[in-house]
Design a protein around this motif. Structure first.
Motif, PDB file in Angstrom:
ATOM      1  N   PRO A 137      51.201  77.971  69.759  1.00 24.17           N
ATOM      2  CA  PRO A 137      52.541  78.283  69.255  1.00 24.17           C
ATOM      3  C   PRO A 137      52.464  79.050  67.933  1.00 24.17           C
ATOM      4  CG  PRO A 137      52.242  75.906  69.528  1.00 24.17           C
ATOM      5  CD  PRO A 137      50.956  76.563  69.878  1.00 24.17           C
ATOM      6  N   GLU A 138      53.418  79.935  67.714  1.00 16.14           N
ATOM      7  CA  GLU A 138      53.403  80.745  66.490  1.00 16.14           C
ATOM      8  C   GLU A 138      53.831  79.946  65.268  1.00 16.14           C
ATOM      9  OE1 GLU A 138      55.720  84.230  67.264  1.00 16.14           O
ATOM     10  OE2 GLU A 138      54.340  84.913  68.798  1.00 16.14           O
ATOM     11  N   ARG A 139      54.660  78.946  65.441  1.00 12.01           N
ATOM     12  CA  ARG A 139      55.137  78.137  64.320  1.00 12.01           C
ATOM     13  C   ARG A 139      54.579  76.738  64.420  1.00 12.01           C
ATOM     14  NH1 ARG A 139      57.295  80.045  60.014  1.00 12.01           N
ATOM     15  NH2 ARG A 139      59.521  80.154  60.100  1.00 12.01           N
ATOM     16  N   LYS A 140      54.077  76.230  63.316  1.00 10.91           N
ATOM     17  CA  LYS A 140      53.597  74.861  63.278  1.00 10.91           C
ATOM     18  C   LYS A 140      54.807  73.947  63.064  1.00 10.91           C
ATOM     19  CE  LYS A 140      49.163  76.110  61.299  1.00 10.91           C
ATOM     20  NZ  LYS A 140      48.295  76.019  60.139  1.00 10.91           N
ATOM     21  N   PRO A 141      54.802  72.784  63.675  1.00 15.79           N
ATOM     22  CA  PRO A 141      55.951  71.887  63.526  1.00 15.79           C
ATOM     23  C   PRO A 141      56.167  71.423  62.091  1.00 15.79           C
ATOM     24  CG  PRO A 141      54.272  70.920  64.975  1.00 15.79           C
ATOM     25  CD  PRO A 141      53.789  72.274  64.565  1.00 15.79           C
ATOM     26  N   GLN A 142      55.112  71.333  61.279  1.00 19.76           N
ATOM     27  CA  GLN A 142      55.260  70.850  59.913  1.00 19.76           C
ATOM     28  C   GLN A 142      55.646  71.958  58.932  1.00 19.76           C
ATOM     29  OE1 GLN A 142      52.387  71.034  61.583  1.00 19.76           O
ATOM     30  NE2 GLN A 142      50.695  71.616  60.296  1.00 19.76           N
ATOM     31  N   GLY A 143      55.812  73.173  59.395  1.00 16.70           N
ATOM     32  CA  GLY A 143      56.201  74.269  58.503  1.00 16.70           C
ATOM     33  C   GLY A 143      54.994  74.933  57.888  1.00 16.70           C
ATOM     34  N   GLY A 144      55.135  75.384  56.668  1.00 19.24           N
ATOM     35  CA  GLY A 144      54.036  76.052  55.991  1.00 19.24           C
ATOM     36  C   GLY A 144      54.279  77.553  55.906  1.00 19.24           C
ATOM     37  N   ARG A 145      53.221  78.270  55.650  1.00 17.28           N
ATOM     38  CA  ARG A 145      53.313  79.713  55.483  1.00 17.28           C
ATOM     39  C   ARG A 145      53.737  80.373  56.799  1.00 17.28           C
ATOM     40  NH1 ARG A 145      47.939  82.873  54.316  1.00 17.28           N
ATOM     41  NH2 ARG A 145      47.454  80.760  53.760  1.00 17.28           N
ATOM     42  N   PRO A 146      54.671  81.322  56.740  1.00 19.02           N
ATOM     43  CA  PRO A 146      55.052  82.037  57.968  1.00 19.02           C
ATOM     44  C   PRO A 146      53.847  82.788  58.536  1.00 19.02           C
ATOM     45  CG  PRO A 146      56.569  82.546  56.195  1.00 19.02           C
ATOM     46  CD  PRO A 146      55.447  81.746  55.597  1.00 19.02           C
ATOM     47  N   THR A 147      53.737  82.787  59.843  1.00 18.78           N
ATOM     48  CA  THR A 147      52.605  83.447  60.487  1.00 18.78           C
ATOM     49  C   THR A 147      53.026  84.785  61.071  1.00 18.78           C
ATOM     50  OG1 THR A 147      53.107  82.390  62.577  1.00 18.78           O
ATOM     51  CG2 THR A 147      51.572  81.244  61.143  1.00 18.78           C
ATOM     52  N   LYS A 148      52.040  85.588  61.373  1.00 24.65           N
ATOM     53  CA  LYS A 148      52.298  86.812  62.134  1.00 24.65           C
ATOM     54  C   LYS A 148      52.474  86.405  63.585  1.00 24.65           C
ATOM     55  CE  LYS A 148      51.326  89.855  58.850  1.00 24.65           C
ATOM     56  NZ  LYS A 148      52.303  90.704  58.270  1.00 24.65           N
ATOM     57  N   ASP A 149      53.188  87.205  64.351  1.00 29.55           N
ATOM     58  CA  ASP A 149      53.353  86.840  65.748  1.00 29.55           C
ATOM     59  C   ASP A 149      52.049  87.050  66.508  1.00 29.55           C
ATOM     60  OD1 ASP A 149      54.010  89.579  67.576  1.00 29.55           O
ATOM     61  OD2 ASP A 149      54.321  89.764  65.413  1.00 29.55           O
ATOM     62  N   ASN A 150      51.859  86.270  67.561  1.00 27.28           N
ATOM     63  CA  ASN A 150      50.610  86.293  68.330  1.00 27.28           C
ATOM     64  C   ASN A 150      50.304  87.668  68.898  1.00 27.28           C
ATOM     65  OD1 ASN A 150      49.970  83.607  67.913  1.00 27.28           O
ATOM     66  ND2 ASN A 150      51.041  82.917  69.743  1.00 27.28           N
ATOM     67  N   ARG A 151      51.319  88.383  69.314  1.00 23.15           N
ATOM     68  CA  ARG A 151      51.074  89.705  69.899  1.00 23.15           C
ATOM     69  C   ARG A 151      50.509  90.662  68.856  1.00 23.15           C
ATOM     70  NH1 ARG A 151      55.071  92.923  74.011  1.00 23.15           N
ATOM     71  NH2 ARG A 151      53.607  94.564  74.517  1.00 23.15           N
ATOM     72  N   HIS A 152      50.994  90.582  67.636  1.00 19.70           N
ATOM     73  CA  HIS A 152      50.507  91.428  66.550  1.00 19.70           C
ATOM     74  C   HIS A 152      49.028  91.130  66.261  1.00 19.70           C
ATOM     75  CE1 HIS A 152      50.824  93.774  62.860  1.00 19.70           C
ATOM     76  NE2 HIS A 152      50.130  92.817  62.288  1.00 19.70           N
ATOM     77  N   ILE A 153      48.684  89.852  66.187  1.00 17.72           N
ATOM     78  CA  ILE A 153      47.302  89.455  65.906  1.00 17.72           C
ATOM     79  C   ILE A 153      46.372  89.879  67.047  1.00 17.72           C
ATOM     80  CG2 ILE A 153      45.772  87.484  65.532  1.00 17.72           C
ATOM     81  CD1 ILE A 153      47.650  88.130  63.165  1.00 17.72           C
ATOM     82  N   LEU A 154      46.803  89.661  68.283  1.00 16.13           N
ATOM     83  CA  LEU A 154      45.986  90.051  69.429  1.00 16.13           C
ATOM     84  C   LEU A 154      45.794  91.565  69.475  1.00 16.13           C
ATOM     85  CD1 LEU A 154      44.408  89.155  71.878  1.00 16.13           C
ATOM     86  CD2 LEU A 154      46.536  89.242  73.192  1.00 16.13           C
ATOM     87  N   SER A 155      46.839  92.314  69.150  1.00 15.70           N
ATOM     88  CA  SER A 155      46.715  93.779  69.114  1.00 15.70           C
ATOM     89  C   SER A 155      45.685  94.216  68.071  1.00 15.70           C
ATOM     90  CB  SER A 155      48.068  94.418  68.806  1.00 15.70           C
ATOM     91  OG  SER A 155      48.930  94.265  69.880  1.00 15.70           O
ATOM     92  N   ALA A 156      45.672  93.534  66.931  1.00  9.71           N
ATOM     93  CA  ALA A 156      44.701  93.861  65.883  1.00  9.71           C
ATOM     94  C   ALA A 156      43.268  93.591  66.369  1.00  9.71           C
ATOM     95  CB  ALA A 156      45.000  93.054  64.632  1.00  9.71           C
TER      96      ALA A 156
END
Length: 50
Positions: free
Chosen positions: A21-40
Motif C-alpha cells: 500500500p502507498e500509505r501506511k496506516p500510522q501516517g508519517g512522511r507522504p510517499t511517492k506513488d508506487n507507479r512513479h517509483i516503479l517507473s524510476a
C-alpha cells in the motif's frame, strides 16, 4: 503516462495489486506513488544508468 521507459496503463493494471500500500496506516512522511517509483526503477534498468 507514456514515457519511453514507463509502463503502459494495461501493464500497470496487471501488476499494481502485488505492490505494498502507498500509505501506511500510522501516517508519517507522504510517499511517492508506487507507479512513479516503479517507473524510476525501470528507467535505471532499461537505460543502463550508472
Amino acid at each position: 503516462m507514456n514515457g519511453r521507459y514507463e509502463l503502459r496503463d494495461d501493464q500497470w493494471e496487471r501488476i499494481k495489486f502485488i505492490l505494498p500500500p502507498e500509505r501506511k496506516p500510522q501516517g508519517g512522511r507522504p510517499t511517492k506513488d508506487n507507479r512513479h517509483i516503479l517507473s524510476a526503477m525501470l528507467w535505471m534498468v532499461r537505460s543502463g544508468a550508472p
